[in-house]
Structures are given as C-alpha cells and as structure tokens.
Design a protein around this motif. Sequence first.
Motif, PDB file in Angstrom:
ATOM      1  N   PHE A 193      27.732  32.408  56.792  1.00  0.00           N
ATOM      2  CA  PHE A 193      27.785  33.113  55.521  1.00  0.00           C
ATOM      3  C   PHE A 193      28.196  32.184  54.390  1.00  0.00           C
ATOM      4  N   SER A 194      27.401  32.191  53.305  1.00  0.00           N
ATOM      5  CA  SER A 194      27.790  31.544  52.064  1.00  0.00           C
ATOM      6  C   SER A 194      28.480  32.564  51.171  1.00  0.00           C
ATOM      7  N   LEU A 195      27.921  33.759  51.113  1.00  0.00           N
ATOM      8  CA  LEU A 195      28.526  34.880  50.389  1.00  0.00           C
ATOM      9  C   LEU A 195      28.481  36.100  51.309  1.00  0.00           C
ATOM     10  N   ARG A 196      29.561  36.868  51.305  1.00  0.00           N
ATOM     11  CA  ARG A 196      29.639  38.007  52.217  1.00  0.00           C
ATOM     12  C   ARG A 196      30.060  39.268  51.458  1.00  0.00           C
ATOM     13  N   ASP A 197      29.138  40.203  51.301  1.00  0.00           N
ATOM     14  CA  ASP A 197      29.403  41.518  50.711  1.00  0.00           C
ATOM     15  C   ASP A 197      30.122  41.394  49.365  1.00  0.00           C
ATOM     16  N   ILE A 198      29.503  40.629  48.455  1.00  0.00           N
ATOM     17  CA  ILE A 198      30.111  40.359  47.153  1.00  0.00           C
ATOM     18  C   ILE A 198      29.780  41.486  46.173  1.00  0.00           C
ATOM     19  N   ASN A 199      30.809  42.001  45.515  1.00  0.00           N
ATOM     20  CA  ASN A 199      30.655  42.935  44.406  1.00  0.00           C
ATOM     21  C   ASN A 199      31.316  42.306  43.190  1.00  0.00           C
ATOM     22  N   LEU A 200      30.548  42.160  42.120  1.00  0.00           N
ATOM     23  CA  LEU A 200      31.018  41.415  40.962  1.00  0.00           C
ATOM     24  C   LEU A 200      30.307  41.915  39.718  1.00  0.00           C
ATOM     25  N   GLN A 201      31.030  41.948  38.611  1.00  0.00           N
ATOM     26  CA  GLN A 201      30.443  42.379  37.347  1.00  0.00           C
ATOM     27  C   GLN A 201      30.838  41.420  36.233  1.00  0.00           C
ATOM     28  N   GLN A 234      42.221  29.385  28.905  1.00  0.00           N
ATOM     29  CA  GLN A 234      42.776  30.640  29.392  1.00  0.00           C
ATOM     30  C   GLN A 234      41.672  31.575  29.904  1.00  0.00           C
ATOM     31  N   PHE A 235      40.501  31.011  30.192  1.00  0.00           N
ATOM     32  CA  PHE A 235      39.412  31.842  30.687  1.00  0.00           C
ATOM     33  C   PHE A 235      39.674  32.261  32.133  1.00  0.00           C
ATOM     34  N   PRO A 236      39.208  33.430  32.522  1.00  0.00           N
ATOM     35  CA  PRO A 236      39.394  33.885  33.899  1.00  0.00           C
ATOM     36  C   PRO A 236      38.537  33.104  34.879  1.00  0.00           C
ATOM     37  N   VAL A 237      38.912  33.219  36.158  1.00  0.00           N
ATOM     38  CA  VAL A 237      38.322  32.395  37.212  1.00  0.00           C
ATOM     39  C   VAL A 237      37.876  33.275  38.378  1.00  0.00           C
ATOM     40  N   ILE A 238      36.667  33.013  38.862  1.00  0.00           N
ATOM     41  CA  ILE A 238      36.194  33.590  40.119  1.00  0.00           C
ATOM     42  C   ILE A 238      36.366  32.513  41.180  1.00  0.00           C
ATOM     43  N   HIS A 239      37.197  32.768  42.170  1.00  0.00           N
ATOM     44  CA  HIS A 239      37.442  31.785  43.228  1.00  0.00           C
ATOM     45  C   HIS A 239      36.697  32.217  44.482  1.00  0.00           C
ATOM     46  N   LEU A 240      35.821  31.335  44.996  1.00  0.00           N
ATOM     47  CA  LEU A 240      35.056  31.608  46.207  1.00  0.00           C
ATOM     48  C   LEU A 240      35.633  30.820  47.374  1.00  0.00           C
ATOM     49  N   ASN A 241      35.760  31.492  48.510  1.00  0.00           N
ATOM     50  CA  ASN A 241      36.225  30.804  49.713  1.00  0.00           C
ATOM     51  C   ASN A 241      35.825  31.635  50.925  1.00  0.00           C
ATOM     52  N   GLN A 242      35.162  30.997  51.880  1.00  0.00           N
ATOM     53  CA  GLN A 242      34.726  31.636  53.111  1.00  0.00           C
ATOM     54  C   GLN A 242      33.919  32.908  52.832  1.00  0.00           C
ATOM     55  N   GLY A 243      33.065  32.804  51.813  1.00  0.00           N
ATOM     56  CA  GLY A 243      32.157  33.901  51.509  1.00  0.00           C
ATOM     57  C   GLY A 243      32.756  35.052  50.733  1.00  0.00           C
ATOM     58  N   GLN A 244      34.031  34.951  50.359  1.00  0.00           N
ATOM     59  CA  GLN A 244      34.722  36.035  49.683  1.00  0.00           C
ATOM     60  C   GLN A 244      35.103  35.632  48.260  1.00  0.00           C
ATOM     61  N   VAL A 245      35.268  36.640  47.401  1.00  0.00           N
ATOM     62  CA  VAL A 245      35.614  36.439  45.996  1.00  0.00           C
ATOM     63  C   VAL A 245      37.055  36.853  45.749  1.00  0.00           C
ATOM     64  N   ARG A 246      37.782  35.999  45.026  1.00  0.00           N
ATOM     65  CA  ARG A 246      39.087  36.383  44.493  1.00  0.00           C
ATOM     66  C   ARG A 246      39.061  36.091  43.008  1.00  0.00           C
TER      67      ARG A 246
END
Length: 237
Positions: free
Chosen positions: A27-35, A215-227
């Motif tokens: 998996f590169s991305l796993r069940d990602i929900n993002l807006q 001060q921009f927000p960050v999408i952190h990807l790791n092991q197919g998940q988003v934080r």
Amino acid sequence: MEPKPDSPHRSSLVQFRGVSKSYAQQFSLRDINLQVKRGDFWFITGPSGSGKSTLMKLIYGAERPDHGSVLVEGIEVNQLRGDRLAYLRRRLGIVFQDYKLLSRRTIAENAAFVLRAQGIPRAEIDRRLTPALKLVGLIDKAHAFPDQLSGGEQQRASIARAIIASPTLLLADEPTGNLDRDNAQQVLKILTQLNAAGITVLVTTHDRQLIQSTQFPVIHLNQGQVRIERTGGKHVQ
C-alpha cells in the motif's frame, strides 16, 4: 502567513473519498479521506516512499486509485479519459522537482508552450507572459535557454509555465528538492504570493526546515495513512 480560516463560503476543490493505491501488493495510500478547500495552502510530507508523489499524481490523473474516488472541482478524475482528462489538466498548474523544461526552447517559449499547444492567439500569450515572468523574477532571462540558468532560476521558470494559464490549483512536487536554502526560500515566497492571490497550493516536500519557516498546515503521510498537523507538530483537532 497564517492558514486561511475555515469558512462555509470556501467550497471544496479537491476531495479524496476512501482512496487506496498499492504497488506490487504494497500500500502507498490506504483508505484516504481528505478535503482541500479553495484558497488553501498545504504542505504534504513524509518519508521516502510514503505516497507523496502518488497523492499528487492521483489529483492530475497520472495514476488511478485501486479503490475510492478523487474529485477535483466536483469532477471524478479517475473516470476521465483522453480529451476530458487533458481539459482538466489545463486548469491545473504542475511544478516538478526536475523542472522538465524543453532544452531547445527559451524561457519565454517554455512558459508559453502550454498556451501555444491550446491554440491561444499570440497577442493573448504575450499579454500573459510578461506578468508571469515578472512574478518569478525572470523577465530579463526571457530569451535565455534553460542550460544558461541556475537550478533556482530553472525552477522559477517552471513555475511561470505552471501559472501562465491562471490555474485554480497549483501542484508542486518537491519543488525545492534540488535547491539550496536561499533558492528554496525564493520558491516558497513565490508560492506564498500565488496563494495570497487566490490560487490553491499543494506542495510535497521532505524539508522540515522549509515547513517550519511558515505557519501553513501539513499533511503527513506514513505507511499509507494521513495525519494532519500544523507546523511544529501541533495536531489539528
């Protein structure tokens, strides 16, 4: 600059709905929900192979999800083919780490290439070209060739090419990856100016120092998940 406050008047520009993408059963991305909303500026970061570039490619249709949907301006990208996909891409600006400039064309010709391919009249191309080159500080290099420019100048030329068609969304995939600190900050300044002018900007980077300078927000990807986090690691509730 602080991230723009959330507002009911800012509609979604990009949506990931249950998106998964794998390569060779990994998996590169796993069940990602993002807006991503109009006017946002997001950094996308994570370790090598975490899916940063994959996420970008899904937005402009260079890759397709195994499951789920990717929507841009309400259009499901993974359902587009041929001319319909090409039309969507014309409304996006894309900046690559390795610039992808045409070596036998001048900086002005590189910047105008997409508009010429679309059959835009010469007068309209000229009208758009000068402000784009001025914005990136290359008006005096318009007739130079890519190999006559530094790496930072070549990346700024690629930004001019990406914005000449007035995109609503700018995707920058590791735009500072080959640059020194000063040139990286110049590129970041230009991207910030474009965002202030109303363009939605997504930037992949592994450069935490670059992220922490804003001060921009960050999408952190790791092991197919988003934080989702803000600069400095503060989690967004």
